[in-house]
Design an enzyme around this catalytic site. Structure first.
Site, short mmCIF file in Angstrom:
data_model
loop_
_atom_site.label_atom_id
_atom_site.label_comp_id
_atom_site.label_asym_id
_atom_site.label_seq_id
_atom_site.Cartn_x
_atom_site.Cartn_y
_atom_site.Cartn_z
N TYR A 6 35.54 18.81 1.66
CA TYR A 6 36.26 19.49 0.59
C TYR A 6 37.67 18.92 0.51
CZ TYR A 6 38.08 23.09 -2.44
OH TYR A 6 38.63 23.74 -3.52
N ILE A 43 47.16 28.90 -5.55
CA ILE A 43 46.20 28.46 -6.56
C ILE A 43 46.00 26.95 -6.38
CG2 ILE A 43 45.71 28.33 -9.02
CD1 ILE A 43 45.95 31.22 -7.93
N HIS A 44 44.73 26.53 -6.38
CA HIS A 44 44.45 25.12 -6.12
C HIS A 44 43.44 24.57 -7.11
CE1 HIS A 44 40.50 25.83 -4.03
NE2 HIS A 44 41.02 27.03 -3.94
N SER A 45 43.52 23.25 -7.28
CA SER A 45 42.50 22.54 -8.06
C SER A 45 41.24 22.63 -7.22
CB SER A 45 42.91 21.10 -8.29
OG SER A 45 43.17 20.45 -7.07
N GLY A 83 36.52 29.30 -5.60
CA GLY A 83 37.60 28.63 -4.86
C GLY A 83 38.42 29.63 -4.07
#
Length: 122
Positions: A6, A43-45, A83
């Site tokens: 990941y 918050i992540h891609s 996610g």
């Protein structure tokens, strides 16, 4: 050699996310998190999780490295679909909550927009 299962980057840090981090919790959510949750999240891609999270894998958060010690029952489903996981820095060998991943290591003092999140098989 370790396999990367990941990889993503922190895009945004919620208003209260650093306070949760100081309390030993890092809450991850992919871009598009509900607004009431986003305030508490990093918050992540979101990338594809190529293999389920398991004890013994390694998580890189920016320059910090952690060993996974426990994985909650729904952590993999939540992470694949939303996610979303909560990382606890307490080294517990049993997950407190179904969506929690426990790791061993010092709580990072600060994480930054652009920091990489990487999970590897060891």
């Amino acid at each position: 050699m370790s396999d990367v299962i990941y990889q993503s980057n922190i895009n945004q840090i919620g208003e209260f996310a650093s306070e949760a981090l100081a309390d030993g919790m890092l809450i991850l959510f992919k871009v598009g998190a509900p607004a009431d949750l986003a305030d508490y999240c990093f918050i992540h891609s979101h990338d594809v999780l190529k293999q389920d999270l398991q004890v013994g894998q390694v998580i890189h958060l920016g320059s910090h490295i952690y060993n996974i010690t426990a994985v909650g029952d729904v952590a993999n489903v939540n992470f694949q679909q939303l996610g979303h996981i909560t990382i606890r820095f307490d080294g517990n060998s049993q997950a407190e909550l179904p969506g929690t991943v426990h790791v061993k290591g010092e709580i990072p003092e600060k994480l930054f927009v652009g920091d990489e999140i990487k999970i590897l098989n060891n």
